[in-house]
Design a protein around this motif. Sequence first.
Motif, PDB file in Angstrom:
ATOM      1  N   SER A   1       0.822  -1.210   0.000  1.00 64.06           N
ATOM      2  CA  SER A   1       0.000   0.000   0.000  1.00 64.06           C
ATOM      3  C   SER A   1       0.857   1.261   0.000  1.00 64.06           C
ATOM      4  O   SER A   1       0.435   2.303  -0.511  1.00 64.06           O
ATOM      5  CB  SER A   1      -0.927  -0.006   1.217  1.00 64.06           C
ATOM      6  N   TYR A   2       2.069   1.178   0.541  1.00 58.84           N
ATOM      7  CA  TYR A   2       2.928   2.356   0.637  1.00 58.84           C
ATOM      8  C   TYR A   2       3.976   2.413  -0.477  1.00 58.84           C
ATOM      9  O   TYR A   2       5.002   3.091  -0.338  1.00 58.84           O
ATOM     10  CB  TYR A   2       3.602   2.414   2.015  1.00 58.84           C
TER      11      TYR A   2
ATOM     12  N   LYS B   1       0.018 -10.963   1.355  1.00 54.54           N
ATOM     13  CA  LYS B   1      -0.799 -10.203   2.307  1.00 54.54           C
ATOM     14  C   LYS B   1      -0.951 -10.952   3.619  1.00 54.54           C
ATOM     15  O   LYS B   1      -1.064 -10.350   4.691  1.00 54.54           O
ATOM     16  CB  LYS B   1      -2.167  -9.945   1.671  1.00 54.54           C
TER      17      LYS B   1
ATOM     18  N   TYR C   1      -4.778  -3.369   5.967  1.00 53.43           N
ATOM     19  CA  TYR C   1      -4.303  -4.263   4.909  1.00 53.43           C
ATOM     20  C   TYR C   1      -3.846  -5.601   5.475  1.00 53.43           C
ATOM     21  O   TYR C   1      -4.279  -6.668   5.023  1.00 53.43           O
ATOM     22  CB  TYR C   1      -3.154  -3.589   4.154  1.00 53.43           C
TER      23      TYR C   1
ATOM     24  N   ALA D   1      -3.193   0.619  -5.265  1.00 56.24           N
ATOM     25  CA  ALA D   1      -2.702   0.000  -4.041  1.00 56.24           C
ATOM     26  C   ALA D   1      -2.726   0.990  -2.879  1.00 56.24           C
ATOM     27  O   ALA D   1      -3.044   0.630  -1.739  1.00 56.24           O
ATOM     28  CB  ALA D   1      -1.286  -0.536  -4.244  1.00 56.24           C
ATOM     29  N   GLY D   2      -2.399   2.240  -3.156  1.00 57.82           N
ATOM     30  CA  GLY D   2      -2.391   3.245  -2.112  1.00 57.82           C
ATOM     31  C   GLY D   2      -3.768   3.550  -1.564  1.00 57.82           C
ATOM     32  O   GLY D   2      -3.892   3.991  -0.415  1.00 57.82           O
TER      33      GLY D   2
ATOM     34  N   ALA E   1      -6.197   1.172  -1.462  1.00 54.60           N
ATOM     35  CA  ALA E   1      -6.823  -0.088  -1.055  1.00 54.60           C
ATOM     36  C   ALA E   1      -7.076  -0.114   0.443  1.00 54.60           C
ATOM     37  O   ALA E   1      -6.336   0.476   1.233  1.00 54.60           O
ATOM     38  CB  ALA E   1      -5.944  -1.265  -1.461  1.00 54.60           C
ATOM     39  N   GLN E   2      -8.126  -0.808   0.827  1.00 53.99           N
ATOM     40  CA  GLN E   2      -8.488  -0.939   2.232  1.00 53.99           C
ATOM     41  C   GLN E   2      -8.833  -2.392   2.539  1.00 53.99           C
ATOM     42  O   GLN E   2      -9.243  -3.147   1.661  1.00 53.99           O
ATOM     43  CB  GLN E   2      -9.687  -0.047   2.571  1.00 53.99           C
TER      44      GLN E   2
ATOM     45  N   CYS F   1      -6.510  -6.217  -2.443  1.00 48.51           N
ATOM     46  CA  CYS F   1      -5.115  -6.476  -2.805  1.00 48.51           C
ATOM     47  C   CYS F   1      -4.923  -6.084  -4.266  1.00 48.51           C
ATOM     48  O   CYS F   1      -5.767  -6.388  -5.115  1.00 48.51           O
ATOM     49  CB  CYS F   1      -4.780  -7.953  -2.600  1.00 48.51           C
ATOM     50  N   THR F   2      -3.834  -5.389  -4.566  1.00 49.86           N
ATOM     51  CA  THR F   2      -3.548  -4.936  -5.929  1.00 49.86           C
ATOM     52  C   THR F   2      -2.374  -5.716  -6.492  1.00 49.86           C
ATOM     53  O   THR F   2      -1.322  -5.836  -5.856  1.00 49.86           O
ATOM     54  CB  THR F   2      -3.226  -3.434  -5.940  1.00 49.86           C
TER      55      THR F   2
END
Length: 362
Positions: free
Chosen positions: A39-40, A155, A182, A342-343, A345-346, A350-351
């Motif tokens: 995500s980051y 994940k 995540y 992805a940034g 996403a919650q 999953c990306t």
Amino acid sequence: MKAWMLDEPGKPLALREEPTPQPRRGAVLLRMEAVPLLSYTRAYLEGKLPYAFPPGPFSPGTNGIGRIEAVGEGVFGFRVGQRVAVNPYWRADETVPEPEQVLIGLTGISAGSAPLLGDFRHGSLRELAEFPVATVLALDGLEDVASSRLAALGKFSVPFGGLRRGRLAAGETVAINGATGYFGSAAVLAALALGAGRVVALGRRASSLAKLVELGGGRVTPVVLTGDSAADSAAIREAAGGGVDLAFDMVGQATDANATLAALRSLRRNGRLVLMGSMQVELPIPYGEMLLNNWELIGNFMYTRADYLTLVALAASGQLALDAIDVATFPFAQLEAAIDRAGAAQGLQCTVVAAEGERAWG
């Protein structure tokens, strides 16, 4: 072959033609099929995180699913054509008290890990990627599962390692702090797969908790946190039917310790608290309460090879609900769009960027 390259933090990623590598001794060459994104990722690429980067230019990317294209000398347990998962957590195989450790394609970890990081500096965002054989795991028995779906194993791997370190036993009650995040959302599903009798899912968004309750088959109880540590602790204990055996903290970038303290104080006598989040403030430990209740406080980083093997076995047996993850798949050439997704996403999202057969590389 094509590879995404980062010359240095803060510069744009570039998709380039790169020479095809040959696997060194003790390494394998993989044709990548699916790569999940953290995500980051955007903040990392821009150099906004306190990470030790591999020497540039390099290909970023941590976890992934690929097929073995070639094996180097000294590789005995893997074969060409075999589908494997990439585990980026690489520790030097040396008989020393504290071997150096890195996350391939991301950062050095231990103080002296720069040479290790430079030895395999490229990550998974390339068509053909070389990895130490110690960082790949066979996915035999999962032939019917798409690689983009299997990429979600990344994940699960981090929280799975923490739950195993906390010795979660079948039938126990576990509280997951950060259950709407995540990794925290994956921790809820991992705890169910490990046989938890009850999972108390803690978060600040009732709607996200509701999805976990639905997936829990009657074993997930939600608690919406208020920020009042005493009230939240009482609510957790009530939801647990008297207290929890194991509390698991997976909150990212927390600016106060109230939720973590609520999880700690929800423990039964002899309970354990595992810390795997990234809280930005000090955690004030109640010395007397720790003593009188025989509580155990465990800091844990990542996972072991045995943890990942068990994770794959649970997926192969159907006990780990990979299909509960909402996977958004992008072609390899659309990496920038995938990073943005992805940034945002919650929870259980999953990306993934995927190869031809999943989605075209482009």
